[in-house]
Write a protein that holds these residues in place. Sequence first.
Motif, PDB file in Angstrom:
ATOM      1  N   ALA A   1      50.180  74.497  15.093  1.00  0.00           N
ATOM      2  CA  ALA A   1      51.706  75.202  15.204  1.00  0.00           C
ATOM      3  C   ALA A   1      52.968  74.489  14.067  1.00  0.00           C
ATOM      4  O   ALA A   1      53.187  74.331  14.226  1.00  0.00           O
ATOM      5  CB  ALA A   1      51.630  73.977  16.405  1.00  0.00           C
ATOM      6  N   LYS A   2      51.825  72.936  14.258  1.00  0.00           N
ATOM      7  CA  LYS A   2      52.824  72.604  12.978  1.00  0.00           C
ATOM      8  C   LYS A   2      53.056  72.800  11.320  1.00  0.00           C
ATOM      9  O   LYS A   2      53.455  72.677  10.987  1.00  0.00           O
ATOM     10  CB  LYS A   2      51.944  70.751  12.783  1.00  0.00           C
ATOM     11  N   PHE A   3      51.787  73.327  11.363  1.00  0.00           N
ATOM     12  CA  PHE A   3      51.769  74.268   9.807  1.00  0.00           C
ATOM     13  C   PHE A   3      52.112  75.078   9.681  1.00  0.00           C
ATOM     14  O   PHE A   3      52.952  75.858   9.313  1.00  0.00           O
ATOM     15  CB  PHE A   3      50.132  74.653  10.204  1.00  0.00           C
TER      16      PHE A   3
ATOM     17  N   PRO B   1      38.810  73.475  23.695  1.00  0.00           N
ATOM     18  CA  PRO B   1      40.061  73.919  23.754  1.00  0.00           C
ATOM     19  C   PRO B   1      41.255  73.308  22.582  1.00  0.00           C
ATOM     20  O   PRO B   1      41.391  73.696  22.451  1.00  0.00           O
ATOM     21  CB  PRO B   1      40.687  73.335  25.775  1.00  0.00           C
ATOM     22  N   TRP B   2      40.279  72.337  22.022  1.00  0.00           N
ATOM     23  CA  TRP B   2      40.474  72.164  21.246  1.00  0.00           C
ATOM     24  C   TRP B   2      42.213  71.263  20.972  1.00  0.00           C
ATOM     25  O   TRP B   2      43.109  71.814  19.983  1.00  0.00           O
ATOM     26  CB  TRP B   2      39.950  72.111  19.486  1.00  0.00           C
ATOM     27  N   PRO B   3      43.177  71.000  21.750  1.00  0.00           N
ATOM     28  CA  PRO B   3      44.040  70.778  21.698  1.00  0.00           C
ATOM     29  C   PRO B   3      45.096  70.444  20.567  1.00  0.00           C
ATOM     30  O   PRO B   3      45.302  70.457  20.208  1.00  0.00           O
ATOM     31  CB  PRO B   3      44.839  69.642  23.224  1.00  0.00           C
ATOM     32  N   GLU B   4      44.297  69.161  19.727  1.00  0.00           N
ATOM     33  CA  GLU B   4      44.364  68.609  18.990  1.00  0.00           C
ATOM     34  C   GLU B   4      44.796  69.841  17.146  1.00  0.00           C
ATOM     35  O   GLU B   4      45.957  69.819  16.854  1.00  0.00           O
ATOM     36  CB  GLU B   4      44.198  67.117  18.760  1.00  0.00           C
ATOM     37  N   GLY B   5      43.662  70.144  17.388  1.00  0.00           N
ATOM     38  CA  GLY B   5      44.136  71.431  16.290  1.00  0.00           C
ATOM     39  C   GLY B   5      45.063  72.648  16.706  1.00  0.00           C
ATOM     40  O   GLY B   5      45.493  73.299  16.145  1.00  0.00           O
ATOM     41  N   LEU B   6      45.398  72.712  18.446  1.00  0.00           N
ATOM     42  CA  LEU B   6      46.722  74.090  18.118  1.00  0.00           C
ATOM     43  C   LEU B   6      47.241  72.792  18.002  1.00  0.00           C
ATOM     44  O   LEU B   6      48.512  73.610  17.474  1.00  0.00           O
ATOM     45  CB  LEU B   6      46.732  73.995  19.681  1.00  0.00           C
ATOM     46  N   MET B   7      47.870  71.269  17.494  1.00  0.00           N
ATOM     47  CA  MET B   7      48.669  70.828  17.826  1.00  0.00           C
ATOM     48  C   MET B   7      49.439  71.244  16.081  1.00  0.00           C
ATOM     49  O   MET B   7      49.780  71.271  15.493  1.00  0.00           O
ATOM     50  CB  MET B   7      48.677  69.475  18.409  1.00  0.00           C
ATOM     51  N   ALA B   8      47.600  71.048  15.046  1.00  0.00           N
ATOM     52  CA  ALA B   8      47.799  70.840  13.969  1.00  0.00           C
ATOM     53  C   ALA B   8      48.452  72.482  13.719  1.00  0.00           C
ATOM     54  O   ALA B   8      49.286  72.134  12.559  1.00  0.00           O
ATOM     55  CB  ALA B   8      46.563  70.501  13.086  1.00  0.00           C
TER      56      ALA B   8
ATOM     57  N   PHE C   1      45.500  78.957   7.760  1.00  0.00           N
ATOM     58  CA  PHE C   1      44.469  77.265   8.649  1.00  0.00           C
ATOM     59  C   PHE C   1      43.048  77.672   8.263  1.00  0.00           C
ATOM     60  O   PHE C   1      42.334  78.611   9.165  1.00  0.00           O
ATOM     61  CB  PHE C   1      45.261  77.479   9.998  1.00  0.00           C
ATOM     62  N   LEU C   2      42.260  76.854   7.705  1.00  0.00           N
ATOM     63  CA  LEU C   2      41.075  76.578   7.318  1.00  0.00           C
ATOM     64  C   LEU C   2      40.341  75.499   8.251  1.00  0.00           C
ATOM     65  O   LEU C   2      40.619  74.543   7.557  1.00  0.00           O
ATOM     66  CB  LEU C   2      40.558  77.027   5.878  1.00  0.00           C
ATOM     67  N   VAL C   3      39.229  75.405   9.487  1.00  0.00           N
ATOM     68  CA  VAL C   3      38.963  74.742  10.000  1.00  0.00           C
ATOM     69  C   VAL C   3      37.519  74.641   9.670  1.00  0.00           C
ATOM     70  O   VAL C   3      36.340  75.959   9.426  1.00  0.00           O
ATOM     71  CB  VAL C   3      38.572  75.163  11.301  1.00  0.00           C
ATOM     72  N   GLY C   4      36.772  73.344   8.994  1.00  0.00           N
ATOM     73  CA  GLY C   4      34.995  72.936   9.208  1.00  0.00           C
ATOM     74  C   GLY C   4      35.010  74.273   8.308  1.00  0.00           C
ATOM     75  O   GLY C   4      33.471  75.243   8.124  1.00  0.00           O
TER      76      GLY C   4
END
Length: 184
Positions: A178-180, A169-176, A92-95
């Motif tokens: 979890a989906k990944f 917290p970045w909940p949208e990232g956590l959802m992404a 999971f690669l971010v930024g």
Amino acid sequence: MKIKDADILIIPGLGDSSPFHWQSRWQQNMSTARRVEQDDWDNPNREVWTAKVIEAVAEAEKPAILVAHSVGVLTVVHAAPDLDHSKVAGAFLVGASDWERDSLEERFPGHGFAPVPRKPLGFRGLMLASSNDETCKVEKAEHWARDWDVQFGNAGEAGHFTEESGHGPWPEGLMAFAKFTQSL
């Protein structure tokens, strides 16, 4: 795959992730997460940093999911050819930060992250980028994702995915995430 069934390896970028950064928060809240520690967070060195990722994957007792940010993304990419792919479930690669910029060679001589490898990682991945990340143009991040054979997601105007850009917290990232992980 469920998060509890994986060793979550947190791979921060320059300066490490503060306690308020999403990576640190995720690490605190995921029982199987641990940080890949570097000896010197303020002077990234490709050889040293990739060796730590390779060691962490080798020590994983469950399938490893690599969670990288900024130059941590490039650390994963440089380490990929030397990782035991049978132990890596995904990344999971971010930024991703563009260390091919001349200014970074001047600031961190001999860092070794440039040139950035342009080969498939050999395991599944998802790369999230921002259209206004000052460390890497979104077009370059998308091109890298194609080269690395990982999925790409444009998160819009998200800055560099730090607490300063509103990604504590970045909940949208956590959802992404979890989906990944469910797709692995």
